[in-house]
Structure formats: structure tokens, C-alpha cells
Design a protein around this motif. Structure first.
Motif, PDB file in Angstrom:
ATOM      1  N   LEU A   1      -2.878   0.355  -9.744  1.00 21.84           N
ATOM      2  CA  LEU A   1      -1.594  -0.050  -9.081  1.00 21.84           C
ATOM      3  C   LEU A   1      -1.240   0.119  -7.544  1.00 21.84           C
ATOM      4  O   LEU A   1      -0.806  -0.777  -6.865  1.00 21.84           O
ATOM      5  CB  LEU A   1      -0.376   0.532  -9.843  1.00 21.84           C
ATOM      6  CG  LEU A   1      -0.347   0.373 -11.501  1.00 21.84           C
ATOM      7  CD1 LEU A   1       0.758   1.179 -11.974  1.00 21.84           C
ATOM      8  CD2 LEU A   1      -0.171  -1.314 -11.803  1.00 21.84           C
TER       9      LEU A   1
ATOM     10  N   LYS B   1      -3.453  -2.738  -5.987  1.00 21.00           N
ATOM     11  CA  LYS B   1      -2.773  -4.094  -6.340  1.00 21.00           C
ATOM     12  C   LYS B   1      -1.307  -3.983  -5.214  1.00 21.00           C
ATOM     13  O   LYS B   1      -1.225  -4.904  -4.482  1.00 21.00           O
ATOM     14  CB  LYS B   1      -1.951  -4.068  -7.601  1.00 21.00           C
ATOM     15  CG  LYS B   1      -1.294  -5.467  -7.891  1.00 21.00           C
ATOM     16  CD  LYS B   1      -0.600  -5.459  -9.282  1.00 21.00           C
ATOM     17  CE  LYS B   1       0.138  -6.723  -9.563  1.00 21.00           C
ATOM     18  NZ  LYS B   1       0.705  -6.560 -10.841  1.00 21.00           N
ATOM     19  N   ALA B   2      -0.717  -2.841  -5.203  1.00 18.39           N
ATOM     20  CA  ALA B   2       0.254  -2.744  -4.240  1.00 18.39           C
ATOM     21  C   ALA B   2      -0.017  -2.842  -2.908  1.00 18.39           C
ATOM     22  O   ALA B   2       0.817  -3.326  -1.955  1.00 18.39           O
ATOM     23  CB  ALA B   2       1.205  -1.584  -4.561  1.00 18.39           C
TER      24      ALA B   2
ATOM     25  N   TRP C   1      -5.067 -11.058  -9.459  1.00 16.81           N
ATOM     26  CA  TRP C   1      -4.003 -10.378 -10.441  1.00 16.81           C
ATOM     27  C   TRP C   1      -2.897 -11.226 -11.100  1.00 16.81           C
ATOM     28  O   TRP C   1      -2.599 -10.614 -12.192  1.00 16.81           O
ATOM     29  CB  TRP C   1      -3.170  -9.398  -9.371  1.00 16.81           C
ATOM     30  CG  TRP C   1      -3.896  -7.947  -9.125  1.00 16.81           C
ATOM     31  CD1 TRP C   1      -4.970  -7.454  -8.123  1.00 16.81           C
ATOM     32  CD2 TRP C   1      -3.898  -6.883  -9.946  1.00 16.81           C
ATOM     33  NE1 TRP C   1      -4.989  -6.102  -8.362  1.00 16.81           N
ATOM     34  CE2 TRP C   1      -4.588  -5.854  -9.600  1.00 16.81           C
ATOM     35  CE3 TRP C   1      -3.315  -6.929 -11.391  1.00 16.81           C
ATOM     36  CZ2 TRP C   1      -4.628  -4.675 -10.461  1.00 16.81           C
ATOM     37  CZ3 TRP C   1      -3.209  -5.472 -12.160  1.00 16.81           C
ATOM     38  CH2 TRP C   1      -4.103  -4.520 -11.539  1.00 16.81           C
ATOM     39  N   GLU C   2      -2.575 -12.279 -10.508  1.00 18.77           N
ATOM     40  CA  GLU C   2      -1.576 -13.092 -10.799  1.00 18.77           C
ATOM     41  C   GLU C   2      -2.148 -14.131 -12.267  1.00 18.77           C
ATOM     42  O   GLU C   2      -1.529 -14.274 -12.911  1.00 18.77           O
ATOM     43  CB  GLU C   2      -0.870 -13.880  -9.779  1.00 18.77           C
ATOM     44  CG  GLU C   2      -0.037 -13.241  -9.226  1.00 18.77           C
ATOM     45  CD  GLU C   2       1.041 -12.163  -9.370  1.00 18.77           C
ATOM     46  OE1 GLU C   2       1.519 -12.835 -10.458  1.00 18.77           O
ATOM     47  OE2 GLU C   2       1.104 -11.040  -8.978  1.00 18.77           O
TER      48      GLU C   2
ATOM     49  N   ARG D   1       5.681   0.295  -2.817  1.00 17.16           N
ATOM     50  CA  ARG D   1       5.388  -0.834  -3.738  1.00 17.16           C
ATOM     51  C   ARG D   1       4.803  -0.252  -4.949  1.00 17.16           C
ATOM     52  O   ARG D   1       4.658  -0.792  -6.036  1.00 17.16           O
ATOM     53  CB  ARG D   1       4.295  -1.848  -2.906  1.00 17.16           C
ATOM     54  CG  ARG D   1       5.007  -2.751  -1.626  1.00 17.16           C
ATOM     55  CD  ARG D   1       4.029  -3.625  -1.336  1.00 17.16           C
ATOM     56  NE  ARG D   1       3.381  -4.351  -2.326  1.00 17.16           N
ATOM     57  CZ  ARG D   1       3.801  -5.405  -3.069  1.00 17.16           C
ATOM     58  NH1 ARG D   1       4.819  -5.974  -2.747  1.00 17.16           N
ATOM     59  NH2 ARG D   1       2.734  -5.954  -3.939  1.00 17.16           N
ATOM     60  N   THR D   2       3.881   0.830  -4.609  1.00 13.19           N
ATOM     61  CA  THR D   2       3.221   1.442  -5.993  1.00 13.19           C
ATOM     62  C   THR D   2       4.146   1.960  -6.846  1.00 13.19           C
ATOM     63  O   THR D   2       4.352   1.746  -8.158  1.00 13.19           O
ATOM     64  CB  THR D   2       2.305   2.653  -5.366  1.00 13.19           C
ATOM     65  OG1 THR D   2       1.333   2.264  -4.607  1.00 13.19           O
ATOM     66  CG2 THR D   2       1.564   3.227  -6.754  1.00 13.19           C
TER      67      THR D   2
ATOM     68  N   THR E   1       7.329   0.461  -7.413  1.00 13.67           N
ATOM     69  CA  THR E   1       7.696  -0.561  -7.835  1.00 13.67           C
ATOM     70  C   THR E   1       6.720  -1.200  -8.780  1.00 13.67           C
ATOM     71  O   THR E   1       7.354  -1.569 -10.059  1.00 13.67           O
ATOM     72  CB  THR E   1       7.804  -1.920  -6.739  1.00 13.67           C
ATOM     73  OG1 THR E   1       8.857  -1.217  -5.609  1.00 13.67           O
ATOM     74  CG2 THR E   1       8.526  -2.934  -7.341  1.00 13.67           C
ATOM     75  N   GLU E   2       5.254  -1.182  -8.645  1.00 14.60           N
ATOM     76  CA  GLU E   2       4.462  -1.518  -9.623  1.00 14.60           C
ATOM     77  C   GLU E   2       4.651  -0.698 -11.069  1.00 14.60           C
ATOM     78  O   GLU E   2       4.375  -1.227 -12.011  1.00 14.60           O
ATOM     79  CB  GLU E   2       2.885  -1.664  -9.125  1.00 14.60           C
ATOM     80  CG  GLU E   2       2.922  -2.507  -8.042  1.00 14.60           C
ATOM     81  CD  GLU E   2       2.850  -4.037  -8.673  1.00 14.60           C
ATOM     82  OE1 GLU E   2       2.683  -4.078  -9.728  1.00 14.60           O
ATOM     83  OE2 GLU E   2       2.905  -5.011  -7.696  1.00 14.60           O
TER      84      GLU E   2
ATOM     85  N   ALA F   1       7.756  -1.807 -12.713  1.00 16.28           N
ATOM     86  CA  ALA F   1       7.343  -3.042 -13.620  1.00 16.28           C
ATOM     87  C   ALA F   1       6.533  -2.840 -14.633  1.00 16.28           C
ATOM     88  O   ALA F   1       6.835  -3.462 -15.616  1.00 16.28           O
ATOM     89  CB  ALA F   1       6.709  -3.960 -12.491  1.00 16.28           C
ATOM     90  N   ARG F   2       5.623  -2.183 -14.761  1.00 17.11           N
ATOM     91  CA  ARG F   2       4.560  -1.857 -16.018  1.00 17.11           C
ATOM     92  C   ARG F   2       5.485  -1.203 -16.944  1.00 17.11           C
ATOM     93  O   ARG F   2       5.162  -1.705 -18.372  1.00 17.11           O
ATOM     94  CB  ARG F   2       3.448  -0.983 -15.354  1.00 17.11           C
ATOM     95  CG  ARG F   2       2.207  -0.846 -16.336  1.00 17.11           C
ATOM     96  CD  ARG F   2       1.146   0.119 -15.918  1.00 17.11           C
ATOM     97  NE  ARG F   2       0.031   0.248 -16.970  1.00 17.11           N
ATOM     98  CZ  ARG F   2      -0.879  -0.780 -16.772  1.00 17.11           C
ATOM     99  NH1 ARG F   2      -1.133  -1.573 -15.816  1.00 17.11           N
ATOM    100  NH2 ARG F   2      -1.997  -0.559 -17.568  1.00 17.11           N
TER     101      ARG F   2
END
Length: 242
Positions: free
Chosen positions: A89, A92-93, A144-145, A222-223, A225-226, A229-230
Motif C-alpha cells: 500500500l 501504491k500510495a 493498480w486500477e 496517502r498510505t 488513506t489506503e 480504504a482497504r
């Protein structure tokens, strides 16, 4: 205490939550001080004139454009070897942050290049490899998307990240591989003859430190946030299965 303890999402959230406000404040102070110092309290260069001051944005952005990808490579290796979700993550972030820094590097490089070379763009080895790195960022984010399963997406993007690491190295050291390139040498070097004058170097270092702190603050934010979200996605799936 082992560093791997912070691969636990709860411990990571606790530590990052405590560090983030201080990190953000330090980043803001360094960036503001560095940019004001560089743009308003340094002289024009005898060859490049006022255009030399673009280095206070261009150099930190270019360093972090490639540096972010190296960080993603390390995080991807941790995921592939140890299967720690926080590392996947974090990679990704980091990608959108690195994408923006790379874009800033390309734009500010074009702004500098136009008066220096008489052209907004040249197919110089370093510029070309940096553009390819930008495209790798886009591909990484898109992958990723495109993959719905998060673990499969982490696996595929990690492999892509390792391949892109080659171009990150080329982007960083292209000027050493191809001496005939138009791009100037490193602004900061262990070789005193290549370094910019101290009057430019001190505010430049301040900006580099500030940009690095900005990256670290954005990465933590951002991490976090990820991770949230997970967790939210997992809760929604449980409710649907119940």
C-alpha cells in the motif's frame, strides 16, 4: 524492537498519526524558507541569468521523481518476499506523488531548456529516460486500477516496478552513460569543480530537504488513506456476505 513491527497496520497508523503533524510542519518551513531564500536572496548566474533559479524547484523534483521509484522498488520487494500489506500500500500510495514530481521535473526542465537550448524539448538521453519513467508511473497507477483483486494487483505492480527500476537508474545516471547529452552535469556533486557555488547550494539543499519532507508527509498521509480504504472495502464485503 524490530522495524517489521510497523508492518502491522495498527502500529503503523499509530506511529504515523503521531509523526505526521510534525513532519508536515517541518516540510512547510523548509520549503518556504528554501524557495524564498533561493528566489529572492541569491544573485543571477553570470551565464544563465535569472533562469538558474529554476534549480530550486527542478532539482528537488527530479531527485524525488527517481527517488520515489526507488522507494517503490524497495516496498515492492518487501511485499513479494515478506507479504506485508503495508509495504504494498505504501508503494501504491507513493506512485501518484512520484508522478507529480516527475511531471514537475519535466515542465521545469522545459522552462529552463527553452532559453538555454532554444528549444522546449530535446531527445537528450536523460530527458528521454525521464519521460519513459513518467510513462512507467502512469502504467503502474493504471495497473493498480485495472486489477480488481488487491493481492494480484500488488503482485503485478511489484513486477512492473522492478522493471521500471532499470529506467529509474538510467534516468538518474544517464549523463554519466552518455557524455554527449545536452543536459548539464549534476548541480550537487562530490566533485567540487561540478558543484554550484555555495550561494546557490545552501538554499538548494534547504529546498531538497524540504521536498523530501513533503514527500514523506504525503506518503504517510496517502498510505494511511489506503489502509482506511482497504479496511472499509473489507467491511463492506463482510456485510454483503452476512
Amino acid at each position: 524492537m524490530s522495524i517489521w513491527e510497523y508492518a502491522n497496520p495498527r502500529k503503523f497508523m499509530s506511529l504515523s498519526g503521531a509523526v505526521l503533524p510534525w513532519l508536515s510542519a517541518a516540510a512547510a518551513i523548509c520549503v518556504v524558507v528554501g524557495l524564498i531564500w533561493g528566489f529572492f536572496f541569491t544573485p543571477d548566474d553570470y551565464r544563465q541569468g535569472s533562469t538558474v533559479k529554476i534549480i530550486y524547484i527542478h532539482v528537488p523534483a527530479a531527485i524525488l521523481g527517481t527517488g520515489t521509484w526507488f522507494m517503490m522498488v524497495i516496498a515492492s520487494l518487501v511485499w513479494l518476499i515478506r507479504r506485508h500489506h503495508v509495504s504494498a500500500l505504501a508503494a501504491k500510495a507513493a506512485a501518484p506523488i512520484g508522478l507529480v514530481f516527475t511531471l514537475i521535473g519535466l515542465i521545469t526542465g522545459a522552462i529552463w531548456g527553452q532559453p538555454m537550448w532554444g528549444s522546449w524539448w530535446e531527445w537528450d538521453p536523460r530527458l528521454t529516460s525521464f519521460l519513459i519513467l513518467f510513462l512507467f508511473y502512469l502504467a503502474y497507477i493504471g495497473l493498480w486500477e485495472a486489477v480488481e483483486n488487491p493481492d494480484a494487483a500488488a503482485d503485478l505492480t511489484s513486477v512492473l516496478c522492478l522493471v521500471g527500476g532499470v529506467f529509474a537508474v538510467i534516468s538518474r545516471y544517464a549523463i554519466l552513460f552518455w557524455n554527449q547529452g545536452l543536459h548539464q552535469g549534476a548541480s550537487l556533486s562530490l566533485d567540487a569543480e561540478e558543484n554550484v557555488a555555495d550561494v546557490f547550494a545552501y538554499p538548494l539543499w534547504t529546498c531538497i530537504i524540504g521536498f523530501c519532507l513533503v514527500f514523506a508527509a504525503l506518503l504517510l498521509f496517502r498510505t494511511r488513506t489506503e489502509i482506511r480504504a482497504r479496511r472499509l472495502k473489507a467491511l463492506i464485503q463482510r456485510e454483503r456476505m452476512a
